[in-house]
Design a protein around this motif. Structure first.
Motif, PDB file in Angstrom:
ATOM      1  N   SER A   1       0.360   4.038   1.575  1.00 15.31           N
ATOM      2  CA  SER A   1      -0.245   4.814   2.656  1.00 15.31           C
ATOM      3  C   SER A   1       0.857   5.525   3.438  1.00 15.31           C
ATOM      4  O   SER A   1       2.042   5.441   3.093  1.00 15.31           O
ATOM      5  CB  SER A   1      -1.049   3.883   3.564  1.00 15.31           C
TER       6      SER A   1
ATOM      7  N   HIS B   1     -11.013   2.714   3.197  1.00 14.24           N
ATOM      8  CA  HIS B   1      -9.625   2.987   3.593  1.00 14.24           C
ATOM      9  C   HIS B   1      -9.594   3.845   4.859  1.00 14.24           C
ATOM     10  O   HIS B   1      -9.948   5.020   4.836  1.00 14.24           O
ATOM     11  CB  HIS B   1      -8.879   3.704   2.468  1.00 14.24           C
TER      12      HIS B   1
ATOM     13  N   SER C   1       0.848  -1.188   0.000  1.00 11.55           N
ATOM     14  CA  SER C   1       0.000   0.000   0.000  1.00 11.55           C
ATOM     15  C   SER C   1       0.886   1.241   0.000  1.00 11.55           C
ATOM     16  O   SER C   1       1.976   1.232   0.573  1.00 11.55           O
ATOM     17  CB  SER C   1      -0.900   0.019   1.239  1.00 11.55           C
TER      18      SER C   1
ATOM     19  N   TYR D   1      -4.196   0.179  -0.951  1.00  8.72           N
ATOM     20  CA  TYR D   1      -4.552   1.599  -0.849  1.00  8.72           C
ATOM     21  C   TYR D   1      -3.637   2.382  -1.775  1.00  8.72           C
ATOM     22  O   TYR D   1      -2.430   2.396  -1.598  1.00  8.72           O
ATOM     23  CB  TYR D   1      -4.411   2.113   0.584  1.00  8.72           C
TER      24      TYR D   1
END
Length: 339
Positions: free
Chosen positions: A69, A260, A67, A100
């Protein structure tokens, strides 16, 4: 035509628990051990990222689970450098599994002299050597068009629908799905249709950026159990204010299903002190200890869906079949009972 080699996983540092959960699910499906390959992804003293792959990947079908993030820039660079390491090691195909997708909120020029960062990220991934992207609930569907490679965008709606039909099975007739803004109506309508519930909208008006002056509910929510549906919860200010507005308009309970859980800054405190009975998020972003211990935050797993999607890509079969409850239900069998 089905691939002859087995799919191989490699995990970045962004969400290792999810990577290992995906590998466990794939091992169950394959009837054989599917572990992330041995590699080291670390930083030098000046925070430069270094990657070394310890196993042979020549001619292999590789899946990088990462991800992008917080910290978005570090995790994005990890993904790019892992890709470069695999490409230079003669991997046959590289799929970036990005639960994500960071920078997705910068998908257009909202003002003069601003970037379209989502397009820049797409260019970086493609130039690094990614052959395909697998992600979940892109903030804007048009980001798929920023890539000149295949992009499979999975949806949390089927999982959330299963969860709602399980946890609210005794009062499905009392549910009202709510979009927290006009832009998210399509996402909320998807779940409303799946669970056969009506739809309402919270219309917010801003006097200046970052400050919401007024919220108006479009639809009658009195006596309803409201379920707010959205893709990202960042600081939770808008979400908590929308929940309060629904209660002020007669809603008996308010719950939220957000794909998310960015949950930055004061978000967790806001959620815990809000009128929301529960906030349900996925594990697309690794939950912190504070998130896991929050009294009204619950996490649903995405590993079963991602594992099946990876196997479908590897085997050359349909990924869109995972959009249907009839296909996804058996994958989550044992977790949800909707009858």
């Amino acid at each position: 035509m089905p691939a002859m080699t087995e799919p191989k996983l490699i995990a970045g540092n962004a969400n290792r628990p999810l990577a290992h959960a995906i590998s466990r699910r794939m091992s169950m499906h394959r009837g054989m051990n599917v572990e992330p390959i041995k590699a080291r992804v670390e930083r030098f003293n000046d925070q430069e990222i270094f990657v070394e792959v310890y196993e042979n990947v020549r001619g292999e079908d590789m899946y990088i689970i990462q991800s992008t993030s917080n910290p978005a820039n570090d995790n994005l660079m990890e993904l790019l450098i892992i890709t470069d390491a695999l490409k230079r090691s003669s991997a046959d195909r590289i799929t970036a599994v990005i639960p994500y997708f960071g920078y997705a909120r910068q998908d257009r020029r909202a003002k003069a002299r601003t970037p379209i960062s989502a397009k820049l990220v797409a260019n970086l991934l493609t130039e690094a050597g990614v052959d395909r992207v697998l992600t979940l609930d892109l903030h804007a569907a048009q980001i798929q068009g920023f890539f000149d490679i295949p992009v499979d965008n999975l949806y949390a709606a089927p999982i959330f629908s299963l969860d709602i039909m399980h946890h609210f099975r005794d009062k499905l007739g009392e549910l009202m799905v709510v979009s927290p803004d006009v832009g998210g109506v399509a996402r909320a309508r998807e779940i409303a249709q799946r669970i056969k519930a009506p739809l309402a909208i919270v219309d917010k008006r801003r006097e200046k950026p970052g400050e919401i002056a007024e919220m108006t509910v479009i639809g009658d929510v009195s006596g309803k159990t409201c379920i707010i549906v959205d893709d990202i919860c960042d600081t939770a200010g808008t979400l908590c204010k929308a929940a309060q507005t629904l209660v002020d308009n007669g809603a008996t309970e308010v719950h939220a299903y957000i794909t998310h859980g960015v949950l930055s800054g004061p978000a967790i405190d806001r959620v815990e002190s809000s009128v929301m009975k529960s906030l349900v998020i996925t594990d697309s972003i690794e939950p912190s200890d504070l998130v896991r211990s929050a009294r009204n935050i619950r996490i649903v797993p995405t590993a079963p869906m991602f594992a099946q999607a990876i196997l479908n890509i590897w085997n050359g079969t349909s990924v869109s079949s995972l959009f249907e409850l009839e296909t996804l239900g058996p994958i989550y069998e044992g977790l949800y009972h909707t009858e």
